[in-house]
Design a protein around this motif. Structure first.
Motif, PDB file in Angstrom:
ATOM      1  N   SER A  15       0.840  -1.195   0.000  1.00 28.89           N
ATOM      2  CA  SER A  15       0.000   0.000   0.000  1.00 28.89           C
ATOM      3  C   SER A  15       0.875   1.245   0.000  1.00 28.89           C
ATOM      4  N   ILE A  16       0.396   2.276  -0.707  1.00 26.97           N
ATOM      5  CA  ILE A  16       1.028   3.588  -0.663  1.00 26.97           C
ATOM      6  C   ILE A  16      -0.064   4.629  -0.427  1.00 26.97           C
ATOM      7  N   GLU A  17       0.344   5.793   0.035  1.00 27.95           N
ATOM      8  CA  GLU A  17      -0.588   6.906   0.202  1.00 27.95           C
ATOM      9  C   GLU A  17      -0.396   7.885  -0.952  1.00 27.95           C
ATOM     10  N   LEU A  18      -1.498   8.320  -1.530  1.00 28.65           N
ATOM     11  CA  LEU A  18      -1.472   9.313  -2.589  1.00 28.65           C
ATOM     12  C   LEU A  18      -2.458  10.397  -2.187  1.00 28.65           C
ATOM     13  N   GLY A  19      -1.957  11.451  -1.542  1.00 24.18           N
ATOM     14  CA  GLY A  19      -2.847  12.468  -1.000  1.00 24.18           C
ATOM     15  C   GLY A  19      -3.804  11.846  -0.004  1.00 24.18           C
ATOM     16  N   ASP A  20      -5.120  12.008  -0.253  1.00 21.82           N
ATOM     17  CA  ASP A  20      -6.103  11.439   0.666  1.00 21.82           C
ATOM     18  C   ASP A  20      -6.590  10.066   0.221  1.00 21.82           C
ATOM     19  N   LEU A  21      -5.874   9.450  -0.713  1.00 25.52           N
ATOM     20  CA  LEU A  21      -6.217   8.117  -1.194  1.00 25.52           C
ATOM     21  C   LEU A  21      -5.210   7.091  -0.681  1.00 25.52           C
ATOM     22  N   ARG A  22      -5.710   5.906  -0.407  1.00 30.10           N
ATOM     23  CA  ARG A  22      -4.846   4.764  -0.105  1.00 30.10           C
ATOM     24  C   ARG A  22      -4.916   3.826  -1.300  1.00 30.10           C
ATOM     25  N   ILE A  23      -3.747   3.488  -1.845  1.00 29.95           N
ATOM     26  CA  ILE A  23      -3.636   2.693  -3.063  1.00 29.95           C
ATOM     27  C   ILE A  23      -2.907   1.397  -2.716  1.00 29.95           C
ATOM     28  N   SER A  24      -3.509   0.250  -3.023  1.00 30.84           N
ATOM     29  CA  SER A  24      -2.914  -1.023  -2.618  1.00 30.84           C
ATOM     30  C   SER A  24      -2.905  -2.021  -3.766  1.00 30.84           C
ATOM     31  N   TYR A  25      -1.759  -2.655  -3.971  1.00 32.76           N
ATOM     32  CA  TYR A  25      -1.699  -3.790  -4.884  1.00 32.76           C
ATOM     33  C   TYR A  25      -2.260  -5.018  -4.179  1.00 32.76           C
ATOM     34  N   VAL A  26      -3.191  -5.705  -4.844  1.00 34.21           N
ATOM     35  CA  VAL A  26      -3.851  -6.884  -4.292  1.00 34.21           C
ATOM     36  C   VAL A  26      -3.444  -8.079  -5.151  1.00 34.21           C
ATOM     37  N   PRO A  27      -2.514  -8.912  -4.703  1.00 36.79           N
ATOM     38  CA  PRO A  27      -2.033 -10.007  -5.548  1.00 36.79           C
ATOM     39  C   PRO A  27      -3.097 -11.086  -5.764  1.00 36.79           C
ATOM     40  N   ASP A  28      -3.045 -11.683  -6.950  1.00 40.12           N
ATOM     41  CA  ASP A  28      -3.875 -12.848  -7.251  1.00 40.12           C
ATOM     42  C   ASP A  28      -3.033 -14.054  -7.636  1.00 40.12           C
ATOM     43  N   GLY A  29      -1.863 -13.839  -8.230  1.00 42.79           N
ATOM     44  CA  GLY A  29      -1.010 -14.941  -8.666  1.00 42.79           C
ATOM     45  C   GLY A  29       0.067 -14.429  -9.589  1.00 42.79           C
ATOM     46  N   ALA A  30       0.490 -15.276 -10.532  1.00 43.80           N
ATOM     47  CA  ALA A  30       1.557 -14.886 -11.444  1.00 43.80           C
ATOM     48  C   ALA A  30       1.536 -15.799 -12.667  1.00 43.80           C
ATOM     49  N   VAL A  31       2.162 -15.309 -13.739  1.00 43.54           N
ATOM     50  CA  VAL A  31       2.349 -16.086 -14.962  1.00 43.54           C
ATOM     51  C   VAL A  31       3.769 -15.858 -15.447  1.00 43.54           C
ATOM     52  N   PRO A 196      -8.095  -3.365 -28.731  1.00 46.32           N
ATOM     53  CA  PRO A 196      -8.673  -2.204 -29.436  1.00 46.32           C
ATOM     54  C   PRO A 196      -9.102  -1.062 -28.525  1.00 46.32           C
ATOM     55  N   GLY A 197      -9.553  -1.389 -27.297  1.00 47.08           N
ATOM     56  CA  GLY A 197     -10.032  -0.341 -26.410  1.00 47.08           C
ATOM     57  C   GLY A 197      -9.366  -0.353 -25.053  1.00 47.08           C
ATOM     58  N   HIS A 198      -8.108  -0.785 -25.017  1.00 45.59           N
ATOM     59  CA  HIS A 198      -7.386  -0.825 -23.741  1.00 45.59           C
ATOM     60  C   HIS A 198      -7.434   0.545 -23.066  1.00 45.59           C
ATOM     61  N   ALA A 199      -7.622   0.539 -21.745  1.00 45.87           N
ATOM     62  CA  ALA A 199      -7.664   1.781 -20.970  1.00 45.87           C
ATOM     63  C   ALA A 199      -6.696   1.708 -19.804  1.00 45.87           C
ATOM     64  N   SER A 200      -6.006   2.792 -19.569  1.00 42.42           N
ATOM     65  CA  SER A 200      -5.272   2.999 -18.325  1.00 42.42           C
ATOM     66  C   SER A 200      -6.132   3.905 -17.447  1.00 42.42           C
ATOM     67  N   TYR A 201      -5.701   4.105 -16.213  1.00 40.44           N
ATOM     68  CA  TYR A 201      -6.435   4.988 -15.301  1.00 40.44           C
ATOM     69  C   TYR A 201      -5.438   5.931 -14.647  1.00 40.44           C
ATOM     70  N   VAL A 202      -5.784   7.200 -14.605  1.00 34.26           N
ATOM     71  CA  VAL A 202      -4.923   8.210 -14.001  1.00 34.26           C
ATOM     72  C   VAL A 202      -5.558   8.637 -12.684  1.00 34.26           C
ATOM     73  N   ILE A 203      -4.796   8.459 -11.593  1.00 31.34           N
ATOM     74  CA  ILE A 203      -5.279   8.773 -10.246  1.00 31.34           C
ATOM     75  C   ILE A 203      -4.537  10.014  -9.762  1.00 31.34           C
ATOM     76  N   THR A 204      -5.290  11.037  -9.395  1.00 36.70           N
ATOM     77  CA  THR A 204      -4.700  12.309  -8.972  1.00 36.70           C
ATOM     78  C   THR A 204      -5.247  12.693  -7.610  1.00 36.70           C
ATOM     79  N   SER A 205      -4.345  13.083  -6.725  1.00 34.83           N
ATOM     80  CA  SER A 205      -4.746  13.594  -5.417  1.00 34.83           C
ATOM     81  C   SER A 205      -3.731  14.648  -5.009  1.00 34.83           C
ATOM     82  N   GLY A 206      -4.224  15.874  -4.783  1.00 34.45           N
ATOM     83  CA  GLY A 206      -3.306  16.971  -4.499  1.00 34.45           C
ATOM     84  C   GLY A 206      -2.399  17.201  -5.688  1.00 34.45           C
ATOM     85  N   ASP A 207      -1.093  17.281  -5.453  1.00 33.37           N
ATOM     86  CA  ASP A 207      -0.154  17.505  -6.547  1.00 33.37           C
ATOM     87  C   ASP A 207       0.507  16.207  -6.997  1.00 33.37           C
TER      88      ASP A 207
END
Length: 283
Positions: A15-31, A196-207
């Motif tokens: 987990s990391i903190e990004l402004g007022d958000l908590r962001i966490s990697y949630v593992p499922d497995g690997a390939v 064809p429609g891959h999307a990324s997500y941009v998360i912004t909090s504060g600066d």
């Protein structure tokens, strides 16, 4: 030096903190990704020079999971892992090795969240290692968010994505558009090429800003080599342009990236040494 670290371990939750958000990697497995199959124009010499990216079997470890985004009592997930899947290495598959999933719900619980608390699951693209728990109905209260071009092109799905999976998702799918805010501070960014429609997500909090890369990049080696064609990309030229744009953007101040498949170094930024960019994991 960065080469002293072998980027070949399977990642644990972080987990990391990004402004007022908590962001966490949630593992499922690997390939395991077979490097000269996944990157079909590379040579044995290319990988001798980059051996620190490979595990003991000579493969790239691609961790699989989701990204939990929390703001106070609210929570969403970006991507949903494989689900309970286990496949041995098939010597006949030129690019993909052994696959294991199934840990995401347990790791989500360890982070203090039940599936019913997830209000939305944003899917970067329709591949099985990103929709696994979603098409199994693990998030009954969630909207399943997909970029409109990805959902509209679903009939062109990869061979291991079945019509039954798409039908199961369809009951919860809500299409989203480039630039749309889908959760406080979380916006859609179209990054086509891999699909064809891959999307990324941009998360912004504060600066601070974090780019959820999805499968626009599969390995940290691509930070220095964004022009290497990828076996699984449906539009290789567009995918290369997308990678080049992301690598430039990941070098901007106050910008970090989350790359779900980057072994045990998912969180980081791109920096340049002697004119060549590379991935610098967060401490």
């Amino acid at each position: 030096m960065i080469a002293e670290h072998r980027w070949s371990a399977v990642a644990g939750a972080r987990s990391i903190e990004l402004g007022d958000l908590r962001i966490s990697y949630v593992p499922d497995g690997a390939v395991g990704l077979k490097p000269r199959g996944w990157f079909p124009e590379t040579s044995a010499d290319d990988w001798r020079d980059r051996a620190h990216h490979l595990d003991g079997a000579g493969q790239l470890v691609a961790s699989i999971g989701g990204l939990l985004v929390e703001r106070g009592p609210r929570a969403m997930l970006i991507d949903a892992g494989f689900g309970p899947v286990s496949r041995p290495d098939d010597p006949g598959n030129p690019a993909v090795g052994a696959t294991r999933g199934g840990d995401l719900l347990d790791n989500l619980a360890a982070l203090g969240r039940a599936p019913g608390e997830i209000e939305a699951v944003a899917i970067t693209h329709l591949h099985t290692d990103h929709i696994g728990w979603a098409h199994r109905g693990a998030f009954p209260a969630a909207r399943i968010l997909l970029a409109e071009p990805e959902w509209e092109s679903r009939e062109e799905h990869a061979p291991d994505v079945t019509d039954e999976m798409l039908t199961a998702l369809g009951a919860q799918v809500e299409t989203v558009h480039d630039g749309q805010e889908v959760f406080p501070g979380v916006r859609v960014r179209y990054t086509s090429g891999h699909t064809p429609g891959h999307a990324s997500y941009v998360i912004t909090s504060g600066d601070q800003r974090l780019i959820v890369i999805g499968d626009a990049l599969h390995s940290a080696v691509q930070i220095a080599e964004p022009t290497w064609p990828v076996w699984a990309d449906v539009d290789r030229a567009e995918a290369i342009r997308t990678r080049q744009d992301l690598v430039r953007e990941l070098q901007e101040p106050s910008t970090i990236g989350f790359a779900v498949h980057f072994a045990d170094v998912q969180f980081g930024r791109a920096i340049t040494d002697s004119g060549t960019p590379r991935w610098q994991p967060l401490p």
